[in-house]
Motif scaffolding. Structure first.
Motif, short mmCIF file in Angstrom:
data_model
loop_
_atom_site.label_atom_id
_atom_site.label_comp_id
_atom_site.label_asym_id
_atom_site.label_seq_id
_atom_site.Cartn_x
_atom_site.Cartn_y
_atom_site.Cartn_z
N ALA A 1 16.73 -15.49 -12.15
CA ALA A 1 15.64 -14.98 -12.97
C ALA A 1 14.89 -13.86 -12.25
O ALA A 1 14.71 -13.89 -11.03
N LEU A 2 14.44 -12.87 -13.01
CA LEU A 2 13.71 -11.74 -12.44
C LEU A 2 12.23 -12.08 -12.31
O LEU A 2 11.72 -12.95 -13.01
N PRO A 3 11.51 -11.42 -11.40
CA PRO A 3 10.07 -11.65 -11.28
C PRO A 3 9.37 -11.43 -12.61
O PRO A 3 9.72 -10.51 -13.37
N ASP A 4 8.38 -12.27 -12.92
CA ASP A 4 7.73 -12.19 -14.23
C ASP A 4 6.62 -11.15 -14.29
O ASP A 4 6.08 -10.90 -15.37
N LYS A 5 6.24 -10.55 -13.17
CA LYS A 5 5.22 -9.50 -13.18
C LYS A 5 5.40 -8.60 -11.97
O LYS A 5 6.05 -8.98 -10.99
N PRO A 6 4.83 -7.40 -12.01
CA PRO A 6 4.95 -6.50 -10.86
C PRO A 6 4.21 -7.04 -9.64
O PRO A 6 3.29 -7.83 -9.76
N TYR A 7 4.64 -6.58 -8.49
CA TYR A 7 3.92 -6.84 -7.24
C TYR A 7 3.09 -5.60 -6.97
O TYR A 7 3.59 -4.47 -7.00
N GLU A 8 1.80 -5.78 -6.65
CA GLU A 8 0.90 -4.64 -6.48
C GLU A 8 0.27 -4.63 -5.10
O GLU A 8 -0.11 -5.67 -4.57
N ALA A 9 0.13 -3.44 -4.54
CA ALA A 9 -0.54 -3.25 -3.26
C ALA A 9 -1.63 -2.20 -3.42
O ALA A 9 -1.44 -1.18 -4.09
N HIS A 10 -2.77 -2.46 -2.80
CA HIS A 10 -3.88 -1.50 -2.75
C HIS A 10 -3.91 -0.90 -1.35
O HIS A 10 -4.03 -1.61 -0.36
N MET A 11 -3.78 0.42 -1.26
CA MET A 11 -3.74 1.12 0.02
C MET A 11 -5.01 1.94 0.19
O MET A 11 -5.43 2.65 -0.74
N PHE A 12 -5.63 1.87 1.37
CA PHE A 12 -6.86 2.61 1.61
C PHE A 12 -7.01 2.89 3.10
O PHE A 12 -6.41 2.23 3.94
N PHE A 13 -7.83 3.90 3.40
CA PHE A 13 -8.09 4.26 4.79
C PHE A 13 -9.28 3.47 5.33
O PHE A 13 -10.18 3.08 4.58
N SER A 14 -9.30 3.25 6.64
CA SER A 14 -10.48 2.66 7.27
C SER A 14 -11.66 3.61 7.06
O SER A 14 -11.49 4.82 6.90
N ASP A 15 -12.86 3.06 7.07
CA ASP A 15 -14.06 3.80 6.71
C ASP A 15 -14.20 5.08 7.54
O ASP A 15 -14.46 5.03 8.75
N PRO A 16 -14.05 6.25 6.93
CA PRO A 16 -14.12 7.51 7.70
C PRO A 16 -15.54 7.87 8.10
O PRO A 16 -15.75 8.75 8.92
#
Length: 334
Positions: A210-225
């Motif tokens: 069976a295929l995954p039932d939903k997307p996998y999501e990642a939030h990418m961000f920089f350390s506080d500049p």
């Protein structure tokens, strides 16, 4: 790598990771300067932009060393652990298998609205088997559906049929993700998803493939500049350091750890945690702990052994003669 825990079988899995992990990436500049691995840490939710913690979300902090997030998306094919059953053969079944698979890696949002994949004609972003530096030719980039924010790869019926039932169960496949950003305040949300068309109208896809039932999501961000100094994300380390008898760290050309810590610094308050005949108390599970600063402090009271690490730190102004100079003492409890 994706977790390989399983029962009777392991289904398709998908995830997003930081940095390059040995995958071929295009160069950041035309002069041949490569992208840097600037992924710093996977973190829990720390602000409103971050994803809620969960098995299908990840927040990745990056150092602002370049205007880009470097990462890769990974899927793993299913694998059966039941004798007589093979997940690849199930995928290839003309009745209850798949006639094609589609893998989509997509930037679904960014603060600037300008984050995009760095797609270069001289260095296409292909699908790579784990450990390989040559793209898997069975996975094709669908140029009619792909954009600079969406990469769509397809594996057709011939590609599925070409899979080796003996070698390809559970193999990992990877797509490089060089994501260009606008500035240090930018962030991007990236998803990876896997879909497929059944081999027939009457297909009953087994749970094992069976295929995954939903997307996998990642939030990418920089350390506080804007921070005055870099602020690392700290995690509690639940591991203990065990010591038995004279099993100490070897230091430089010293005979053993005891000589280094005890004898090389001639001092009235011995900086060695405890002498060779005195062990600190044991933890609840019977594990002896190395205790830095297990000696009495200025109050004359012993530092209790409550299953914590206490480090007694000294700042010497003259290493050659520490007994004749003032020193600062700090207790750091971990």
């Amino acid at each position: 790598m994706i977790d390989d825990s399983h029962g009777d079988y392991k289904q398709f899995t998908q995830m997003i990771f930081k940095n390059k992990a040995g995958l071929p990436f295009p160069d950041l500049f035309k002069d041949g300067t490569p992208y840097a691995d600037n992924g710093y840490s996977d973190v829990t939710r720390i602000n409103e932009d971050c994803l809620d913690p969960g098995t299908n979300s990840k927040n990745i902090m990056y150092l602002y060393s370049q205007n880009a997030f470097i990462g890769y998306s990974e899927i793993a094919l299913p694998k059966s652990y039941v004798t007589g059953t093979n997940a690849i053969k199930q995928m290839q079944d003309r009745t209850n298998g798949y006639k094609d698979l589609t893998w989509t890696v997509q930037i679904v949002g960014s603060k600037s609205g300008q984050a995009k994949f760095d797609i270069q004609d001289s260095s296409p972003l292909g699908v790579y088997r784990s450990g390989s530096t040559t793209p898997d030719s069975n996975w094709q980039l669908d140029k009619t559906k792909s954009t600079d924010t969406k990469l769509v790869y397809t594996l057709n019926q011939a590609g599925i049929d070409s899979l080796d039932p003996e070698k390809d169960q559970g193999i990992a496949l990877n797509v490089a993700m060089p994501i260009l950003t606008k500035d240090a305040s930018d962030w991007a949300n990236v998803t990876t998803s896997l879909t497929g068309d059944p081999a027939s109208d009457k297909a009953k896809i087994p749970d094992s493939i069976a295929l995954p039932d939903k997307p996998y999501e990642a939030h990418m961000f920089f350390s506080d500049p804007n921070a005055a100094a870099f602020q690392p994300v700290l995690y509690e380390n639940e591991n203990a350091i065990g010591r038995t008898a004279e099993q100490l760290i070897q230091m430089s050309n010293q005979k053993d750890g005891k000589n280094y810590f005890k004898d090389s610094v001639a001092n009235g308050d011995n900086p060695y945690p405890y002498d060779a005949t005195t062990e600190p108390g044991l933890t609840g599970d019977g594990t002896g702990l190395i205790r830095f600063g297990y000696w009495k402090d200025d109050s004359g009271q012993s530092i209790s052994n409550n299953d914590t690490f206490v480090r007694d730190c000294y700042d010497f102004n003259n290493n050659a003669n520490p007994g004749n100079v003032n020193r600062k003492k700090y207790y750091i409890t971990l």
